[in-house]
Design a protein around this motif. Structure first.
Motif, PDB file in Angstrom:
ATOM      1  N   LEU A 159     -10.371  -0.924  89.561  1.00 51.79           N
ATOM      2  CA  LEU A 159     -10.478  -2.372  89.740  1.00 51.79           C
ATOM      3  C   LEU A 159      -9.180  -2.850  90.371  1.00 51.79           C
ATOM      4  CD1 LEU A 159     -11.953  -5.095  89.182  1.00 51.79           C
ATOM      5  CD2 LEU A 159     -10.821  -5.114  86.944  1.00 51.79           C
ATOM      6  N   MET A 160      -9.295  -3.638  91.441  1.00 52.26           N
ATOM      7  CA  MET A 160      -8.108  -4.066  92.188  1.00 52.26           C
ATOM      8  C   MET A 160      -8.209  -5.571  92.439  1.00 52.26           C
ATOM      9  SD  MET A 160      -6.690  -2.290  95.664  1.00 52.26           S
ATOM     10  CE  MET A 160      -7.969  -2.930  96.758  1.00 52.26           C
ATOM     11  N   LEU A 161      -7.236  -6.328  91.936  1.00 49.19           N
ATOM     12  CA  LEU A 161      -7.315  -7.783  91.930  1.00 49.19           C
ATOM     13  C   LEU A 161      -6.086  -8.394  92.583  1.00 49.19           C
ATOM     14  CD1 LEU A 161      -8.453  -8.216  88.207  1.00 49.19           C
ATOM     15  CD2 LEU A 161      -9.904  -7.894  90.226  1.00 49.19           C
ATOM     16  N   LEU A 162      -6.313  -9.328  93.487  1.00 48.12           N
ATOM     17  CA  LEU A 162      -5.245 -10.074  94.145  1.00 48.12           C
ATOM     18  C   LEU A 162      -5.359 -11.539  93.733  1.00 48.12           C
ATOM     19  CD1 LEU A 162      -2.992 -10.532  96.300  1.00 48.12           C
ATOM     20  CD2 LEU A 162      -4.847 -10.729  97.998  1.00 48.12           C
ATOM     21  N   LEU A 220      -5.304  -2.415  89.156  1.00 52.34           N
ATOM     22  CA  LEU A 220      -4.114  -2.928  89.842  1.00 52.34           C
ATOM     23  C   LEU A 220      -4.266  -4.434  89.970  1.00 52.34           C
ATOM     24  CD1 LEU A 220      -1.485  -2.698  91.555  1.00 52.34           C
ATOM     25  CD2 LEU A 220      -2.978  -2.401  93.554  1.00 52.34           C
ATOM     26  N   ILE A 221      -3.244  -5.166  89.539  1.00 52.95           N
ATOM     27  CA  ILE A 221      -3.227  -6.627  89.650  1.00 52.95           C
ATOM     28  C   ILE A 221      -2.004  -7.024  90.460  1.00 52.95           C
ATOM     29  CG2 ILE A 221      -3.171  -8.819  88.405  1.00 52.95           C
ATOM     30  CD1 ILE A 221      -4.216  -7.289  85.939  1.00 52.95           C
ATOM     31  N   GLN A 222      -2.212  -7.824  91.494  1.00 54.18           N
ATOM     32  CA  GLN A 222      -1.113  -8.381  92.284  1.00 54.18           C
ATOM     33  C   GLN A 222      -1.178  -9.907  92.199  1.00 54.18           C
ATOM     34  OE1 GLN A 222      -1.897  -6.729  96.216  1.00 54.18           O
ATOM     35  NE2 GLN A 222      -0.428  -5.087  95.873  1.00 54.18           N
ATOM     36  N   VAL A 223      -0.031 -10.535  91.984  1.00 53.07           N
ATOM     37  CA  VAL A 223       0.012 -11.989  91.904  1.00 53.07           C
ATOM     38  C   VAL A 223       1.351 -12.468  92.435  1.00 53.07           C
ATOM     39  CG1 VAL A 223       0.945 -12.060  89.532  1.00 53.07           C
ATOM     40  CG2 VAL A 223      -0.491 -13.955  90.369  1.00 53.07           C
ATOM     41  N   GLY A 224       1.340 -13.608  93.113  1.00 55.52           N
ATOM     42  CA  GLY A 224       2.567 -14.202  93.621  1.00 55.52           C
ATOM     43  C   GLY A 224       3.320 -14.914  92.514  1.00 55.52           C
ATOM     44  N   GLY A 225       4.636 -14.750  92.492  1.00 57.03           N
ATOM     45  CA  GLY A 225       5.436 -15.346  91.433  1.00 57.03           C
ATOM     46  C   GLY A 225       5.436 -16.858  91.422  1.00 57.03           C
ATOM     47  N   ASN A 226       5.055 -17.487  92.542  1.00 58.22           N
ATOM     48  CA  ASN A 226       5.061 -18.944  92.622  1.00 58.22           C
ATOM     49  C   ASN A 226       3.720 -19.587  92.285  1.00 58.22           C
ATOM     50  OD1 ASN A 226       7.700 -18.804  93.473  1.00 58.22           O
ATOM     51  ND2 ASN A 226       7.284 -19.279  95.614  1.00 58.22           N
ATOM     52  N   GLU A 227       2.677 -18.791  92.061  1.00 53.15           N
ATOM     53  CA  GLU A 227       1.340 -19.385  91.986  1.00 53.15           C
ATOM     54  C   GLU A 227       0.876 -19.660  90.563  1.00 53.15           C
ATOM     55  OE1 GLU A 227      -2.166 -17.044  92.883  1.00 53.15           O
ATOM     56  OE2 GLU A 227      -0.884 -15.329  93.369  1.00 53.15           O
ATOM     57  N   ILE A 270       2.542  -6.690 104.107  1.00 48.51           N
ATOM     58  CA  ILE A 270       2.263  -5.299 104.490  1.00 48.51           C
ATOM     59  C   ILE A 270       2.535  -4.368 103.319  1.00 48.51           C
ATOM     60  CG2 ILE A 270       2.980  -3.431 106.030  1.00 48.51           C
ATOM     61  CD1 ILE A 270       3.550  -5.636 108.132  1.00 48.51           C
ATOM     62  N   ALA A 271       3.624  -4.631 102.595  1.00 50.50           N
ATOM     63  CA  ALA A 271       3.953  -3.801 101.433  1.00 50.50           C
ATOM     64  C   ALA A 271       2.884  -3.934 100.346  1.00 50.50           C
ATOM     65  CB  ALA A 271       5.317  -4.192 100.883  1.00 50.50           C
ATOM     66  N   SER A 272       2.327  -5.119 100.175  1.00 44.37           N
ATOM     67  CA  SER A 272       1.283  -5.315  99.166  1.00 44.37           C
ATOM     68  C   SER A 272       0.025  -4.529  99.528  1.00 44.37           C
ATOM     69  CB  SER A 272       0.953  -6.804  99.032  1.00 44.37           C
ATOM     70  OG  SER A 272       2.054  -7.512  98.495  1.00 44.37           O
ATOM     71  N   ILE A 273      -0.351  -4.532 100.800  1.00 41.72           N
ATOM     72  CA  ILE A 273      -1.516  -3.769 101.233  1.00 41.72           C
ATOM     73  C   ILE A 273      -1.264  -2.273 101.061  1.00 41.72           C
ATOM     74  CG2 ILE A 273      -2.974  -3.203 103.211  1.00 41.72           C
ATOM     75  CD1 ILE A 273      -2.514  -6.070 104.201  1.00 41.72           C
ATOM     76  N   GLU A 274      -0.052  -1.838 101.363  1.00 41.49           N
ATOM     77  CA  GLU A 274       0.283  -0.417 101.174  1.00 41.49           C
ATOM     78  C   GLU A 274       0.184  -0.021  99.702  1.00 41.49           C
ATOM     79  OE1 GLU A 274       4.135  -0.241 102.900  1.00 41.49           O
ATOM     80  OE2 GLU A 274       3.387   0.109 104.946  1.00 41.49           O
ATOM     81  N   SER A 275       0.571  -0.930  98.810  1.00 38.62           N
ATOM     82  CA  SER A 275       0.456  -0.651  97.384  1.00 38.62           C
ATOM     83  C   SER A 275      -1.011  -0.533  96.973  1.00 38.62           C
ATOM     84  CB  SER A 275       1.149  -1.748  96.569  1.00 38.62           C
ATOM     85  OG  SER A 275       1.070  -1.481  95.195  1.00 38.62           O
ATOM     86  N   CYS A 276      -1.863  -1.395  97.538  1.00 33.09           N
ATOM     87  CA  CYS A 276      -3.299  -1.296  97.267  1.00 33.09           C
ATOM     88  C   CYS A 276      -3.843   0.051  97.737  1.00 33.09           C
ATOM     89  CB  CYS A 276      -4.045  -2.420  97.975  1.00 33.09           C
ATOM     90  SG  CYS A 276      -3.765  -4.063  97.271  1.00 33.09           S
ATOM     91  N   ALA A 277      -3.410   0.480  98.909  1.00 34.78           N
ATOM     92  CA  ALA A 277      -3.877   1.757  99.438  1.00 34.78           C
ATOM     93  C   ALA A 277      -3.442   2.912  98.534  1.00 34.78           C
ATOM     94  CB  ALA A 277      -3.358   1.953 100.853  1.00 34.78           C
ATOM     95  N   ARG A 278      -2.214   2.854  98.028  1.00 35.02           N
ATOM     96  CA  ARG A 278      -1.757   3.905  97.110  1.00 35.02           C
ATOM     97  C   ARG A 278      -2.604   3.931  95.852  1.00 35.02           C
ATOM     98  NH1 ARG A 278       3.342   2.129  98.893  1.00 35.02           N
ATOM     99  NH2 ARG A 278       3.587   0.799  97.045  1.00 35.02           N
TER     100      ARG A 278
END
Length: 290
Positions: A159-162, A220-227, A270-278
């Motif tokens: 599961l991958m969440l942005l 994997l969860i990605q979130v912006g620190g300002n949101e 770009i780094a966030s997308i690379e992390s998703c790919a990993r």
């Protein structure tokens, strides 16, 4: 235990017409361009009768990606570039359903579309399946996992969440403190009301933060620190940790809502997308050694 995912949802309801303002906002979700040097193939296909966009760079695994837009906007074509980057980096096929939007089609219509696509993929795909999404699409992706966990359908492998919107009660204190203005509380409540139209926000298929998480896959969860959705991301991370589920949370400082989609050329995106790919590749490796 239900044998199909359809049995888990309430009956569909007649919705309300979209306002002119919403129709104008939908029109601004323009298609993005695919970098054809990536070597991907883009096309359209139906899965269980639901029209989908497919971005294919290989068959090593499948990513079911549910687009964001508050359950009432967005389109698969707006994710052409993002999906192509994910597919190319992982030799995967990305499937983006054109699920029905609110307020014309309130809950559970859009989730039903996502579930029938997932169910067909689960029955016809031998390789790993990752369910993914951003914003409301991330909430729907997590709801797919909740539904599958209470059925006989094969479970997803990841599961991958942005920037996930996981609690439609909108009770997080981060709505009051977030500096990013892209998804304020007023917008969240308006989108919620268009989507639910009287359905309870506490339903785990609406607010998967409130679900039983013991059956969740690696996440994997990605979130912006300002949101404003930092609170939702933290809440799911805590719940998965308590359930002894492998989970990686990436809080990206000084970024706002769905930054890789809004600012795709920035190094941090770009780094966030690379992390998703990993993460996706790690799911394939883990599946191979089972």
């Amino acid at each position: 235990m239900p044998t199909t995912l359809h049995e888990l949802l309430p009956a569909e309801r007649v919705g309300a017409p979209a306002s002119w303002e919403l129709l104008e906002r939908r029109a601004k979700f323009a298609a993005t361009e695919i970098d054809h040097t990536l070597g991907v193939e883009a096309g359209d296909a139906d899965f269980a009768g639901i029209p989908c966009r497919t971005i294919r760079a290989g068959d090593r695994l499948t990513v079911l990606y549910l687009h964001g837009g508050g359950y009432r906007m967005g389109s698969p074509e707006a994710y052409n570039a993002y999906a192509a980057a994910l597919a190319a980096d992982t030799e995967a096929t990305v499937v983006l359903p054109r699920y029905r939007l609110a307020p014309e089609n309130p809950f559970p219509a859009g989730l039903r579309d996502a579930l029938v696509v997932y169910e067909e993929l689960a029955m016809t795909t031998d390789g790993p399946i990752v369910v993914a999404g951003d914003s409301a699409g991330a909430g729907m992706a997590a709801a797919v996992v909740v539904a599958v966990d209470t059925s006989d359908v094969r479970a997803p492998d990841g599961l991958m969440l942005l920037s996930p919107w996981l609690d439609l009660q909108c009770s997080s204190p981060f709505y009051e403190t977030a500096t990013d203005a892209f998804f304020p509380l007023a917008s969240a409540e308006s989108a919620r009301d268009d989507y639910l139209q009287g359905a309870p926000a506490g339903n785990p298929l609406v607010s998967p933060l409130l679900a039983d998480h013991t059956g969740f896959p690696a996440t994997l969860i990605q979130v912006g620190g300002n949101e404003a959705l930092v609170g939702d991301a933290l809440g799911l991370t805590r719940a998965l940790a308590a359930a002894n589920i492998t989970c990686t949370l990436e809080v990206i400082a000084d970024q706002g809502h769905t930054w890789p989609l809004i600012y795709p050329d920035r190094g941090v995106s770009i780094a966030s997308i690379e992390s998703c790919a990993r993460f996706i590749r790690s799911i394939e490796v883990g599946k191979a050694v089972e």
